[in-house]
Write an enzyme that holds these catalytic residues in place. Structure first.
Site, mmCIF file in Angstrom:
data_model
loop_
_atom_site.group_PDB
_atom_site.id
_atom_site.type_symbol
_atom_site.label_atom_id
_atom_site.label_comp_id
_atom_site.label_asym_id
_atom_site.label_seq_id
_atom_site.Cartn_x
_atom_site.Cartn_y
_atom_site.Cartn_z
ATOM 1 N N GLU A 1 4.118 1.772 -0.479
ATOM 2 C CA GLU A 1 5.217 1.943 -1.928
ATOM 3 C C GLU A 1 4.335 2.200 -3.043
ATOM 4 O OE1 GLU A 1 7.911 3.039 -1.159
ATOM 5 O OE2 GLU A 1 9.100 1.777 0.168
ATOM 6 N N ARG B 1 0.756 10.114 14.093
ATOM 7 C CA ARG B 1 0.311 10.756 12.939
ATOM 8 C C ARG B 1 -0.467 11.972 13.168
ATOM 9 N NH1 ARG B 1 -2.325 6.625 9.376
ATOM 10 N NH2 ARG B 1 -0.378 5.547 8.904
ATOM 11 N N TYR C 1 0.832 -1.357 0.207
ATOM 12 C CA TYR C 1 0.119 -0.066 0.146
ATOM 13 C C TYR C 1 0.956 1.222 0.005
ATOM 14 C CZ TYR C 1 -3.655 3.224 1.422
ATOM 15 O OH TYR C 1 -4.664 4.178 1.696
ATOM 16 N N TYR D 1 -5.043 -2.850 19.507
ATOM 17 C CA TYR D 1 -3.775 -3.509 18.981
ATOM 18 C C TYR D 1 -2.505 -2.903 19.418
ATOM 19 C CZ TYR D 1 -7.056 -5.225 15.103
ATOM 20 O OH TYR D 1 -8.033 -5.589 14.528
ATOM 21 N N ARG E 1 -3.438 8.766 16.251
ATOM 22 C CA ARG E 1 -3.997 9.033 14.757
ATOM 23 C C ARG E 1 -4.859 10.236 14.706
ATOM 24 N NH1 ARG E 1 -1.176 5.364 13.989
ATOM 25 N NH2 ARG E 1 -1.479 3.496 12.780
ATOM 26 N N GLY F 1 -2.185 0.941 22.923
ATOM 27 C CA GLY F 1 -3.251 1.776 22.343
ATOM 28 C C GLY F 1 -2.725 3.263 22.745
HETATM 29 P P1 NAD Z 1 -12.526 1.736 0.281
HETATM 30 O O1 NAD Z 1 -11.971 0.550 0.500
HETATM 31 O O2 NAD Z 1 -13.718 1.961 0.881
HETATM 32 O O3 NAD Z 1 -12.766 2.404 -1.378
HETATM 33 C C1 NAD Z 1 -12.012 1.804 -2.209
HETATM 34 C C2 NAD Z 1 -12.676 1.706 -3.441
HETATM 35 O O4 NAD Z 1 -11.784 1.154 -4.518
HETATM 36 C C3 NAD Z 1 -13.631 0.407 -3.029
HETATM 37 O O5 NAD Z 1 -15.091 0.750 -3.722
HETATM 38 C C4 NAD Z 1 -12.881 -0.507 -4.270
HETATM 39 O O6 NAD Z 1 -13.892 -1.657 -4.324
HETATM 40 C C5 NAD Z 1 -12.622 0.112 -5.382
HETATM 41 N N1 NAD Z 1 -11.348 -0.802 -5.986
HETATM 42 C C6 NAD Z 1 -10.476 -1.244 -5.302
HETATM 43 N N2 NAD Z 1 -9.406 -2.106 -6.180
HETATM 44 C C7 NAD Z 1 -9.919 -1.371 -7.289
HETATM 45 C C8 NAD Z 1 -9.708 -1.709 -8.632
HETATM 46 N N3 NAD Z 1 -8.399 -2.441 -9.132
HETATM 47 N N4 NAD Z 1 -10.333 -1.476 -9.816
HETATM 48 C C9 NAD Z 1 -11.577 -0.640 -9.364
HETATM 49 N N5 NAD Z 1 -11.878 -0.321 -8.232
HETATM 50 C C10 NAD Z 1 -10.967 -0.788 -7.261
HETATM 51 O O7 NAD Z 1 -11.618 3.020 0.739
HETATM 52 P P2 NAD Z 1 -11.664 4.583 0.994
HETATM 53 O O8 NAD Z 1 -11.490 4.790 2.416
HETATM 54 O O9 NAD Z 1 -13.011 4.913 0.481
HETATM 55 O O10 NAD Z 1 -10.521 5.169 0.231
HETATM 56 C C11 NAD Z 1 -10.574 5.587 -0.989
HETATM 57 C C12 NAD Z 1 -9.341 6.110 -1.499
HETATM 58 O O11 NAD Z 1 -8.608 7.100 -0.406
HETATM 59 C C13 NAD Z 1 -8.348 5.071 -1.543
HETATM 60 O O12 NAD Z 1 -7.272 5.495 -2.692
HETATM 61 C C14 NAD Z 1 -7.329 5.137 -0.106
HETATM 62 O O13 NAD Z 1 -6.162 4.840 -0.298
HETATM 63 C C15 NAD Z 1 -7.380 6.892 -0.164
HETATM 64 N N6 NAD Z 1 -7.290 7.119 1.279
HETATM 65 C C16 NAD Z 1 -8.170 6.864 2.170
HETATM 66 C C17 NAD Z 1 -8.056 7.014 3.575
HETATM 67 C C18 NAD Z 1 -9.084 7.035 4.561
HETATM 68 O O14 NAD Z 1 -8.885 7.103 5.848
HETATM 69 N N7 NAD Z 1 -10.347 6.525 4.338
HETATM 70 C C19 NAD Z 1 -6.609 7.932 4.023
HETATM 71 C C20 NAD Z 1 -5.837 7.776 3.030
HETATM 72 C C21 NAD Z 1 -6.046 7.495 1.459
HETATM 73 N N1 UDP Z 2 -6.403 -0.628 15.680
HETATM 74 C C1 UDP Z 2 -6.713 -1.026 16.948
HETATM 75 N N2 UDP Z 2 -7.632 -1.840 17.000
HETATM 76 C C2 UDP Z 2 -8.569 -2.338 15.739
HETATM 77 C C3 UDP Z 2 -8.259 -1.532 14.584
HETATM 78 C C4 UDP Z 2 -7.143 -0.983 14.578
HETATM 79 O O1 UDP Z 2 -6.172 -0.939 18.020
HETATM 80 O O2 UDP Z 2 -9.641 -3.021 15.681
HETATM 81 C C5 UDP Z 2 -5.515 0.265 15.506
HETATM 82 C C6 UDP Z 2 -4.182 0.149 14.508
HETATM 83 O O3 UDP Z 2 -3.349 -0.965 14.963
HETATM 84 C C7 UDP Z 2 -3.529 1.610 14.369
HETATM 85 C C8 UDP Z 2 -4.830 2.562 14.473
HETATM 86 O O4 UDP Z 2 -5.842 1.761 15.327
HETATM 87 O O5 UDP Z 2 -2.595 1.662 15.279
HETATM 88 C C9 UDP Z 2 -5.169 2.967 13.242
HETATM 89 O O6 UDP Z 2 -5.841 1.728 12.177
HETATM 90 P P1 UDP Z 2 -6.506 1.741 10.989
HETATM 91 O O7 UDP Z 2 -6.491 0.396 10.460
HETATM 92 O O8 UDP Z 2 -7.719 2.474 11.042
HETATM 93 O O9 UDP Z 2 -5.523 2.687 10.174
HETATM 94 P P2 UDP Z 2 -3.858 2.878 9.795
HETATM 95 O O10 UDP Z 2 -3.177 2.086 10.823
HETATM 96 O O11 UDP Z 2 -3.840 2.600 8.397
HETATM 97 O O12 UDP Z 2 -3.753 4.299 10.151
#
Ligand code: NAD
Ligand code: UDP
Length: 311
Positions: A146, A276, A144, A203, A210, A206
């Protein structure tokens, strides 16, 4: 009114974005392979003449005459993106190449949904855009992290080499209605566990932090970024600087739901970032944007949503 392609449009963030764009009267094509998204997320849009849902995997080329592209396709939850890490990196890298190729051909403006994960387990805190990050290239999160870093590189190179009009936003942890109950990310996990009076799974200890952003704030920042002039490419951080430990989040969710759940501690996943927090000085200056929804208010809306959909 514009023709706008949203890849990943049936996901959590994508469905909110499609709703906003359709309501503004744009013609929206939502492209999704439904890996982590669902038709239900955009069900309410299917009756609109200006909305079209297409099943497509962005790691294959796609063609359409559009003015703007939002490239969101990619699973975002660590649990989901580690199910098939090869597909995850293909989605990020091949998806970026295919969407940038399309933008280049039809002269569309294209925005990349990048992530705070490009900073890895950050040593600089809070993170400004000029920080290059601390990312493990060979770990479980690398598919993810990279993949998203390579996508940023591709965006900048298509811009410098082919003059493609690009926008890069780095999204920090975003939550809200339309997350899947089994999405695996912390906010949805804790709320669903609390509403079911099941153990709340922290996990590690705590103490990791974030900064949580409500989805409406993100959509506002994202659309403002798309509307900026061609000279501003980003990357720009879009996130809420309010920083909380995961233990604080668990306690908040238990208090707000009146749950009988107990907190339990589980092993910390590999390379889990310790802290973060976005520095949003650039977003304030360039987009005149800052988040408006505090954690308690956003959590309440999200809890109300999950109360309706889970048994
Ligand atoms: P999500 O998993 O709910 O949405 C991702 C969508 O992309 C899904 O509908 C999935 O089916 C679709 N998808 C996955 N692989 C695909 C492919 N190969 N072809 C077509 N569609 C595909 O996640 P989200 O939280 O809505 O995230 C949306 C975007 O925002 C992502 O690119 C994610 O990396 C980025 N993002 C989200 C967060 C967050 O906190 N939610 C943070 C940082 C970046
Ligand atoms: N986390 C947790 N319990 C859960 C899910 C996530 O303690 O049931 C922690 C996870 O280890 C991380 C933080 O919550 O430290 C945010 O996790 P998330 O998967 O939401 O996003 P990311 O790690 O990508 O920021």
């Amino acid at each position: 009114m514009k023709r706008i392609l949203v890849s990943g449009g049936a996901g959590f963030i994508g469905s909110h974005l499609c709703f906003r764009l359709v309501n503004e009267g744009h013609e929206v094509i939502c492209l999704d392979n439904f890996f982590t998204g669902s038709k239900e997320n955009v069900q309410h849009l299917l009756d609109y003449d200006n909305f079209e849902l297409v099943r497509h995997d962005v790691s294959n080329p796609y063609s359409a005459e559009v003015d703007e592209i939002y490239n969101l396709a990619c699973p975002a939850s660590p649990i989901q993106y580690q199910v098939d890490p090869i597909q995850t990196i293909k989605t990020s890298v091949m998806g970026a190449i295919n969407m940038l190729g399309l933008a280049n051909r039809v002269k569309a403006k294209i925005l990349q949904a990048s992530t705070s994960e490009v900073y890895g387990d950050p040593i600089i805190h809070p993170q400004p855009e000029c920080y290059w990050g601390n990312v493990n290239p060979v770990g479980y999160r690398s598919c993810y992290d990279e993949g998203k870093r390579c996508a940023e590189t591709l965006f900048m190179d298509y811009h410098r080499q082919n003059n493609v009009k690009i926008k890069i936003i780095r999204i920090f942890n975003t939550y809200g209605p339309q997350m899947l109950p089994n999405d695996g990310r912390v906010v949805s996990n804790f709320i669903v566990q609390a509403l079911r009076n099941e153990d709340i799974t922290i996990y590690g200890s705590g103490t990791q932090t974030r900064s949580f952003q409500y989805v409406d704030d993100l959509i506002e920042g994202m659309t403002r970024m798309m509307a900026t002039g061609d000279d501003f490419t980003g990357p720009v951080n879009i996130g809420n600087p309010g920083e909380f430990s995961i233990l604080e989040l668990a306690e908040k969710v238990i208090a707000m739901t009146g749950s009988k759940s107990h907190i339990v501690f589980r092993p910390l996943p590999h390379d889990d970032p310790k802290q973060r927090q976005p520095n949003i000085t650039l977003a304030k200056e360039k987009l005149n944007w800052q988040p408006t929804v505090v954690l308690d208010a956003g959590l309440q809306k999200t809890i109300d949503y999950f109360k309706q959909i889970i048994k």
